[in-house]
Design an enzyme around this catalytic site. Structure first.
Site, mmCIF file in Angstrom:
data_model
loop_
_atom_site.group_PDB
_atom_site.id
_atom_site.type_symbol
_atom_site.label_atom_id
_atom_site.label_comp_id
_atom_site.label_asym_id
_atom_site.label_seq_id
_atom_site.Cartn_x
_atom_site.Cartn_y
_atom_site.Cartn_z
ATOM 1 N N ASP A 1 21.829 39.956 45.619
ATOM 2 C CA ASP A 1 22.571 40.989 44.945
ATOM 3 C C ASP A 1 23.081 41.858 46.147
ATOM 4 O O ASP A 1 23.083 41.703 47.513
ATOM 5 C CB ASP A 1 21.385 42.030 44.265
ATOM 6 N N ASN B 1 9.402 48.997 39.023
ATOM 7 C CA ASN B 1 9.675 48.873 37.721
ATOM 8 C C ASN B 1 9.698 47.286 37.197
ATOM 9 O O ASN B 1 10.082 47.063 36.157
ATOM 10 C CB ASN B 1 10.869 49.703 37.153
ATOM 11 N N HIS C 1 11.770 44.860 38.434
ATOM 12 C CA HIS C 1 12.846 44.260 38.630
ATOM 13 C C HIS C 1 12.759 43.230 39.694
ATOM 14 O O HIS C 1 11.938 43.116 40.764
ATOM 15 C CB HIS C 1 14.050 45.142 38.737
ATOM 16 N N GLU D 1 17.370 44.947 35.998
ATOM 17 C CA GLU D 1 16.358 46.099 35.897
ATOM 18 C C GLU D 1 15.907 45.616 34.216
ATOM 19 O O GLU D 1 16.134 44.766 33.610
ATOM 20 C CB GLU D 1 17.310 47.436 35.557
HETATM 21 C C1 F6R Z 1 16.822 43.334 46.882
HETATM 22 C C2 F6R Z 1 16.172 43.138 45.771
HETATM 23 C C3 F6R Z 1 15.162 44.022 45.023
HETATM 24 C C4 F6R Z 1 14.065 44.427 46.116
HETATM 25 C C5 F6R Z 1 13.234 45.442 45.291
HETATM 26 C C6 F6R Z 1 12.122 45.893 46.119
HETATM 27 O O1 F6R Z 1 17.720 42.474 47.159
HETATM 28 O O2 F6R Z 1 16.255 41.880 45.170
HETATM 29 O O3 F6R Z 1 14.785 43.217 43.960
HETATM 30 O O4 F6R Z 1 13.401 43.342 46.334
HETATM 31 O O5 F6R Z 1 13.862 46.412 44.903
HETATM 32 O O6 F6R Z 1 12.581 46.696 47.193
HETATM 33 P P1 F6R Z 1 11.760 46.987 48.616
HETATM 34 O O7 F6R Z 1 11.201 45.757 49.148
HETATM 35 O O8 F6R Z 1 12.739 47.818 49.566
HETATM 36 O O9 F6R Z 1 10.570 47.790 47.896
#
Ligand code: F6R
Length: 257
Positions: free
Chosen positions: A67, A136, A138, A143
């Site tokens: 992403d 959450n 994702h 989301e």
């Molecule tokens: C980022 C991504 C997100 C993160 C998620 C957890 O490329 O794909 O799904 O893996 O938001 O973020 P952290 O690891 O910072 O807690």
């Protein structure tokens, strides 16, 4: 799903790095899917040590990031293009032309999403997708209520995700409201999935993803339908798994058949 509960975040990083190393050693031209955020940083550090020691060679490995935020210049530290460059491409000594991040600054964003999907397909698909998980539920930036059939597209970030990621920005107001993300349909086509989660803030999401119903309210629950998904979680992230004892028992009694 294979659930591996490990004592600490560094054990999680080592175990996930071992999986990736196994693949890249046997198939140096593999295609990796890369997550950003804090969760996989320890994994990338482990892999970087092995690349530096000369025991692992990523020079012919290709990769696609999950992403990117919309509207942030690629040279700004918060852009995922910048994060991938500084925490993956350079430390793992990858060929920069073999790594693609969705273009969050494209003039025509929809065309950029289509191009990104075509590039993954042209590379033969993703061999191993590294994932983190949002509080959450994702994965990527899919989301809650994201379609299980979704492909790379523009998404609106939830207020919770923006607040969670504000730590990377000068203030909450600087966190973008939109992103490009691979879809759940795209992620599910990866041949192997390795998700890492550390810390109590992920315990709820891990429990919903592993033991809850498969539902778009917890996007990661779709991984229950993946034939080869392994979740490496530390004790804190595993704290709400009602079958934690069973997952440990399974790993301690691996069958050699
Ligand atoms: C980022 C991504 C997100 C993160 C998620 C957890 O490329 O794909 O799904 O893996 O938001 O973020 P952290 O690891 O910072 O807690």
């Amino acid at each position: 799903m294979e659930i591996v509960i490990l004592p600490s975040p560094s054990d999680v990083a080592r175990a996930a790095a071992d999986e990736i190393a196994l693949l890249v050693e046997s198939q140096p031209t593999s295609v990796l899917g890369l997550a950003t955020g804090s969760s996989p940083l320890g994994v990338y550090e482990e892999l970087a040590m092995r690349a530096e020691a000369g025991t692992l060679d990523f020079s012919s490995t290709r990769a696609f990031a999950l992403d990117e935020y919309l509207g942030i210049p690629a040279d700004q530290p918060q852009s995922y293009a910048h994060v991938i460059e500084s925490s993956v491409i350079r430390p793992l000594r990858m060929n920069p032309s073999f790594v693609q991040v969705p273009d969050g600054r494209a003039h025509d964003l929809e065309a950029a999403c289509v191009r990104f999907e075509s590039a993954i397909a042209a590379a033969g698909g993703v061999d191993l997708q590294i994932l983190g998980i949002g509080a959450n539920g994702h994965i990527g930036f899919n989301e809650p209520t994201s379609s299980f059939a979704s492909r790379t597209r523009i998404k609106t970030l939830t207020p919770q995700t923006r607040a969670d990621n504000a730590r990377f920005f000068p203030s909450l107001d600087n966190v973008p409201t939109h992103c490009i993300t691979q879809g759940l349909g795209t992620i599910m086509e990866a041949r192997r999935i390795v998700l890492v989660a550390q810390g109590a803030a992920k315990a709820n999401a891990i429990s919903a993803a592993v033991e809850g119903p498969v539902s778009s309210i917890c996007p990661a629950s779709i991984l229950q339908h993946h034939p080869r998904a392994t979740l490496f979680v530390d004790e804190a992230a595993a704290a709400q798994l009602s079958l934690a004892g069973y997952y440990r028992y399974v790993n301690e009694n691996k069958c050699a058949w």
